[in-house]
Motif scaffolding. Structure first.
Motif, short mmCIF file in Angstrom:
data_model
loop_
_atom_site.label_atom_id
_atom_site.label_comp_id
_atom_site.label_asym_id
_atom_site.label_seq_id
_atom_site.Cartn_x
_atom_site.Cartn_y
_atom_site.Cartn_z
N GLY A 1 13.09 4.80 -7.72
CA GLY A 1 13.04 4.88 -6.26
C GLY A 1 11.66 5.14 -5.71
N SER A 2 10.65 5.16 -6.55
CA SER A 2 9.26 5.29 -6.10
C SER A 2 8.58 3.94 -6.31
CB SER A 2 8.55 6.39 -6.89
OG SER A 2 8.41 6.01 -8.25
N GLY A 3 7.27 3.91 -6.28
CA GLY A 3 6.57 2.67 -6.53
C GLY A 3 5.10 2.78 -6.22
N LEU A 4 4.47 1.64 -6.10
CA LEU A 4 3.04 1.57 -5.84
C LEU A 4 2.77 0.30 -5.05
CD1 LEU A 4 0.39 3.07 -6.62
CD2 LEU A 4 0.23 1.51 -8.55
N ILE A 5 1.87 0.41 -4.06
CA ILE A 5 1.46 -0.76 -3.30
C ILE A 5 -0.05 -0.73 -3.20
CG2 ILE A 5 1.76 0.39 -1.06
CD1 ILE A 5 2.60 -2.40 0.05
N LEU B 1 -1.68 2.73 -3.32
CA LEU B 1 -1.03 3.84 -2.62
C LEU B 1 0.37 4.05 -3.17
CD1 LEU B 1 -2.01 2.57 0.91
CD2 LEU B 1 -3.06 4.51 -0.28
N PRO B 2 0.82 5.30 -3.22
CA PRO B 2 2.18 5.54 -3.70
C PRO B 2 3.23 5.11 -2.68
CG PRO B 2 1.14 7.61 -3.06
CD PRO B 2 0.09 6.54 -2.93
N VAL B 3 4.27 4.48 -3.18
CA VAL B 3 5.48 4.25 -2.38
C VAL B 3 6.34 5.48 -2.65
CG1 VAL B 3 7.53 2.82 -2.08
CG2 VAL B 3 5.32 1.75 -2.51
N LEU B 4 6.59 6.26 -1.61
CA LEU B 4 7.26 7.55 -1.77
C LEU B 4 8.76 7.38 -2.02
CD1 LEU B 4 5.35 9.26 1.14
CD2 LEU B 4 4.82 9.36 -1.31
N SER B 5 9.34 6.40 -1.37
CA SER B 5 10.76 6.11 -1.57
C SER B 5 11.05 4.71 -1.05
CB SER B 5 11.64 7.14 -0.85
OG SER B 5 11.46 7.05 0.55
N TRP B 6 12.11 4.11 -1.55
CA TRP B 6 12.55 2.81 -1.07
C TRP B 6 14.07 2.71 -1.24
CZ3 TRP B 6 15.00 0.03 -4.77
CH2 TRP B 6 14.66 0.25 -6.10
N SER C 1 -0.30 6.49 3.84
CA SER C 1 -1.22 5.73 4.68
C SER C 1 -2.52 5.46 3.92
CB SER C 1 -1.53 6.52 5.96
OG SER C 1 -2.59 5.92 6.67
N ALA C 2 -3.12 4.30 4.17
CA ALA C 2 -4.40 3.97 3.56
C ALA C 2 -5.56 4.62 4.31
CB ALA C 2 -4.59 2.46 3.53
N LEU C 3 -5.34 4.98 5.57
CA LEU C 3 -6.43 5.45 6.40
C LEU C 3 -6.38 6.94 6.74
CD1 LEU C 3 -6.51 2.44 8.89
CD2 LEU C 3 -7.89 2.79 6.83
N VAL C 4 -5.19 7.51 6.85
CA VAL C 4 -5.06 8.91 7.27
C VAL C 4 -4.36 9.70 6.16
CG1 VAL C 4 -4.14 10.47 9.03
CG2 VAL C 4 -4.87 8.16 9.68
N PRO C 5 -5.09 10.57 5.47
CA PRO C 5 -4.48 11.36 4.39
C PRO C 5 -3.30 12.19 4.91
CG PRO C 5 -6.87 11.59 4.35
CD PRO C 5 -6.52 10.86 5.62
N GLY C 6 -2.22 12.20 4.16
CA GLY C 6 -1.03 12.97 4.54
C GLY C 6 -0.08 12.24 5.47
N ARG C 7 -0.51 11.16 6.07
CA ARG C 7 0.36 10.40 6.97
C ARG C 7 1.27 9.49 6.15
NH1 ARG C 7 -1.25 5.76 11.22
NH2 ARG C 7 0.81 5.51 12.10
N VAL C 8 2.52 9.38 6.59
CA VAL C 8 3.51 8.53 5.91
C VAL C 8 3.83 7.34 6.81
CG1 VAL C 8 5.87 8.42 5.01
CG2 VAL C 8 4.47 10.46 4.63
N ILE C 9 3.80 6.16 6.23
CA ILE C 9 4.11 4.92 6.94
C ILE C 9 5.52 4.48 6.54
CG2 ILE C 9 3.45 2.49 7.25
CD1 ILE C 9 1.29 4.44 8.21
N ALA C 10 6.35 4.24 7.54
CA ALA C 10 7.69 3.70 7.30
C ALA C 10 7.62 2.20 7.53
CB ALA C 10 8.71 4.33 8.24
#
Length: 136
Positions: free
Chosen positions: A55-59, A70-75, A90-99
């Motif tokens: 359920g994780s991954g990498l992009i 970047l880590p894929v946190l869940s899918w 996020s690639a630009l903002v540390p700690g930010r999560v992109i849905a």
């Protein structure tokens, strides 16, 4: 019509399959993506996506001329196998999560990729799982 040399005749099926994948080939359902790195191309840039069985991954995405794995946190894949919802760093903002989400159209011919806006992405096939750490 001239006869094809033997080597060319043996390579022809592979070339036809590769050409079909680049020129409107079918996008496989998301369950087929698990454990494999998908190569994707869009106007926003190229990406490599690996969905791990846990359920994780990498992009890997290109941001400001630098490749960022970047880590894929869940899918989660929808029951129909045609929709993928995910959360990634996020690639630009540390700690930010992109849905984000991706959807394969009914014909399996197009991949709609949605994060900040909807993009039409081209599925270019699978590469080795390790390729998810690189953009090129």
């Amino acid at each position: 019509m001239a006869a094809l040399p033997r080597r060319a005749a043996l390579c022809l099926p592979a070339l036809l399959i590769a050409g079909q994948a680049r020129a409107g080939g079918r996008v496989p359902p998301f369950p087929d993506w698990i454990g494999r790195t998908a190569r994707l191309r869009s106007e926003a840039g190229d990406a490599r996506l690996l969905l791990a069985a846990d359920g994780s991954g990498l992009i890997a995405v290109r941001a400001f001329f630098a490749c960022r794995p970047l880590p894929v946190l869940s899918w989660r894949i929808a029951a129909n196998g045609q929709e993928l919802a995910y959360r990634r760093a996020s690639a630009l903002v540390p700690g930010r999560v992109i849905a984000g989400m991706a959807r394969i159209d009914a014909e399996g011919a197009a991949l709609h990729w949605i994060e900040a806006r909807e993009e039409l992405a081209e599925f270019e096939g699978f590469v080795a799982a390790e390729a998810a750490r690189h953009c090129g």
